[in-house]
Scaffold this motif. Structure first.
Motif, mmCIF file in Angstrom:
data_model
loop_
_atom_site.group_PDB
_atom_site.id
_atom_site.type_symbol
_atom_site.label_atom_id
_atom_site.label_comp_id
_atom_site.label_asym_id
_atom_site.label_seq_id
_atom_site.Cartn_x
_atom_site.Cartn_y
_atom_site.Cartn_z
ATOM 1 N N UNK A 50 0.794 -1.235 -0.114
ATOM 2 C CA UNK A 50 0.018 0.060 0.022
ATOM 3 C C UNK A 50 0.975 1.111 0.066
ATOM 4 N N UNK A 51 0.024 2.328 -0.483
ATOM 5 C CA UNK A 51 0.859 3.490 -0.192
ATOM 6 C C UNK A 51 -0.258 4.557 0.448
ATOM 7 N N UNK A 52 0.519 5.187 1.404
ATOM 8 C CA UNK A 52 -0.428 5.951 2.380
ATOM 9 C C UNK A 52 0.353 7.317 2.323
ATOM 10 N N UNK A 53 -0.657 8.484 2.524
ATOM 11 C CA UNK A 53 0.136 9.893 2.876
ATOM 12 C C UNK A 53 0.959 9.990 4.106
ATOM 13 N N UNK A 54 1.685 10.881 4.077
ATOM 14 C CA UNK A 54 2.401 11.223 5.246
ATOM 15 C C UNK A 54 1.619 11.796 6.366
ATOM 16 N N UNK A 55 0.578 11.150 6.781
ATOM 17 C CA UNK A 55 -0.265 11.419 7.950
ATOM 18 C C UNK A 55 -0.209 10.355 9.039
ATOM 19 N N UNK A 56 -0.067 10.809 10.307
ATOM 20 C CA UNK A 56 0.120 9.993 11.343
ATOM 21 C C UNK A 56 -0.947 9.024 11.398
ATOM 22 N N UNK A 57 -2.244 9.488 11.416
ATOM 23 C CA UNK A 57 -3.399 8.408 11.857
ATOM 24 C C UNK A 57 -3.497 7.396 10.663
ATOM 25 N N UNK A 58 -3.206 7.939 9.394
ATOM 26 C CA UNK A 58 -3.203 6.971 8.360
ATOM 27 C C UNK A 58 -2.365 5.979 8.275
ATOM 28 N N UNK A 59 -1.103 6.299 8.494
ATOM 29 C CA UNK A 59 -0.101 5.278 8.624
ATOM 30 C C UNK A 59 -0.398 4.307 9.931
ATOM 31 N N UNK A 60 -0.830 4.956 10.905
ATOM 32 C CA UNK A 60 -1.049 3.943 12.153
ATOM 33 C C UNK A 60 -2.226 3.151 11.762
ATOM 34 N N UNK A 61 -3.142 3.605 11.213
ATOM 35 C CA UNK A 61 -4.639 2.810 10.746
ATOM 36 C C UNK A 61 -3.989 1.517 9.882
ATOM 37 N N UNK A 62 -3.222 1.919 8.959
ATOM 38 C CA UNK A 62 -2.737 0.755 8.024
ATOM 39 C C UNK A 62 -1.983 -0.325 8.851
ATOM 40 N N UNK A 63 -0.944 0.297 9.752
ATOM 41 C CA UNK A 63 -0.242 -0.669 10.457
ATOM 42 C C UNK A 63 -1.282 -1.691 11.237
ATOM 43 N N UNK A 64 -2.043 -0.835 11.751
ATOM 44 C CA UNK A 64 -3.037 -1.641 12.655
ATOM 45 C C UNK A 64 -3.775 -2.763 11.912
ATOM 46 N N UNK A 65 -4.164 -2.404 10.767
ATOM 47 C CA UNK A 65 -5.066 -3.228 9.991
ATOM 48 C C UNK A 65 -4.323 -4.393 9.541
ATOM 49 N N UNK A 66 -2.881 -4.237 9.420
ATOM 50 C CA UNK A 66 -2.042 -5.415 8.892
ATOM 51 C C UNK A 66 -1.444 -6.346 10.132
ATOM 52 N N UNK A 67 -1.549 -5.559 11.506
ATOM 53 C CA UNK A 67 -1.252 -6.147 12.535
ATOM 54 C C UNK A 67 -2.448 -7.210 12.966
ATOM 55 N N UNK A 68 -3.619 -6.963 12.622
ATOM 56 C CA UNK A 68 -4.785 -7.964 12.837
ATOM 57 C C UNK A 68 -5.073 -8.825 11.969
ATOM 58 N N UNK A 69 -4.282 -8.624 10.687
ATOM 59 C CA UNK A 69 -4.580 -9.631 9.598
ATOM 60 C C UNK A 69 -3.525 -10.954 9.717
#
Length: 180
Positions: A50-69
């Motif tokens: 994935x590619x996400x913008x330089x935004x803290x919440x968006x980055x953390x949200x993507x990390x969390x989505x993969x952590x639970x996957x």
């Protein structure tokens, strides 16, 4: 010095690659391409990208989505680890870490110093663990991605690497959650 025990069987790891950028798309993502190429050549599995913008919440949200996957064992991000105001990848990673792998940043700096000298001081590469998933944040340059993979991650994500590696302790990363 890397040492491979050929009597141990290689265990492929499922790795997601996250590029943090306000300007890049997949067609311009050379650092992400570098990581994908290296991890697949090593025999690992690209679990997602994935590619996400330089935004803290968006980055953390993507990390969390993969952590639970449960199809993702490791996340490697590239970009947003510098010192400018838009560089928030490290903070986003630390928002989700249960434990930080302090020595990852130190070893990355040692490797970088050999290549770019004192400019290595500007890197904030980091690593950690959350929900049984390893998370690594690398600078956005292809050189930094090559260095991190070739000199650190390639070895630590190979079960055959001695005297120890990240793969052999996968089953114990979330043992604190199973004790309840």
């Amino acid at each position: 010095m890397p040492r491979i025990d050929e009597s141990r069987e290689f265990i492929p790891v499922r790795i997601a690659v996250l590029t943090v950028s306000d300007t890049r798309g997949l067609s311009e993502d050379r650092s992400g391409d570098t990581l994908v190429q290296r991890l697949t050549e090593a025999g690992h599995i690209l679990a997602d990208r994935a590619i996400v913008k330089d935004e803290r919440k968006g980055i953390a949200d993507q990390l969390r989505a993969w952590i639970v996957n449960d199809q993702v064992d490791v996340v490697i991000s590239t970009g947003g680890t510098g010192l400018t105001g838009r560089d928030v990848t490290v903070e986003a990673h630390r928002d989700v870490y249960e434990k930080e792998i302090d020595a990852f940043g130190t070893v990355f700096t040692m490797v970088s110093y050999q290549k770019i000298g004192t400019s290595a001081v500007q890197s904030r590469a980091t690593g950690g663990v959350a929900g049984g998933t390893y998370l690594f944040a690398l600078p956005g340059s292809t050189g930094a991605c090559k260095d991190a993979w070739d000199e650190i991650l390639r070895w630590q994500l190979d079960y055959r690497h001695l005297p120890c590696n990240f793969v052999e302790i996968f089953p114990r990363l979330d043992e604190h959650q199973r004790r309840k």
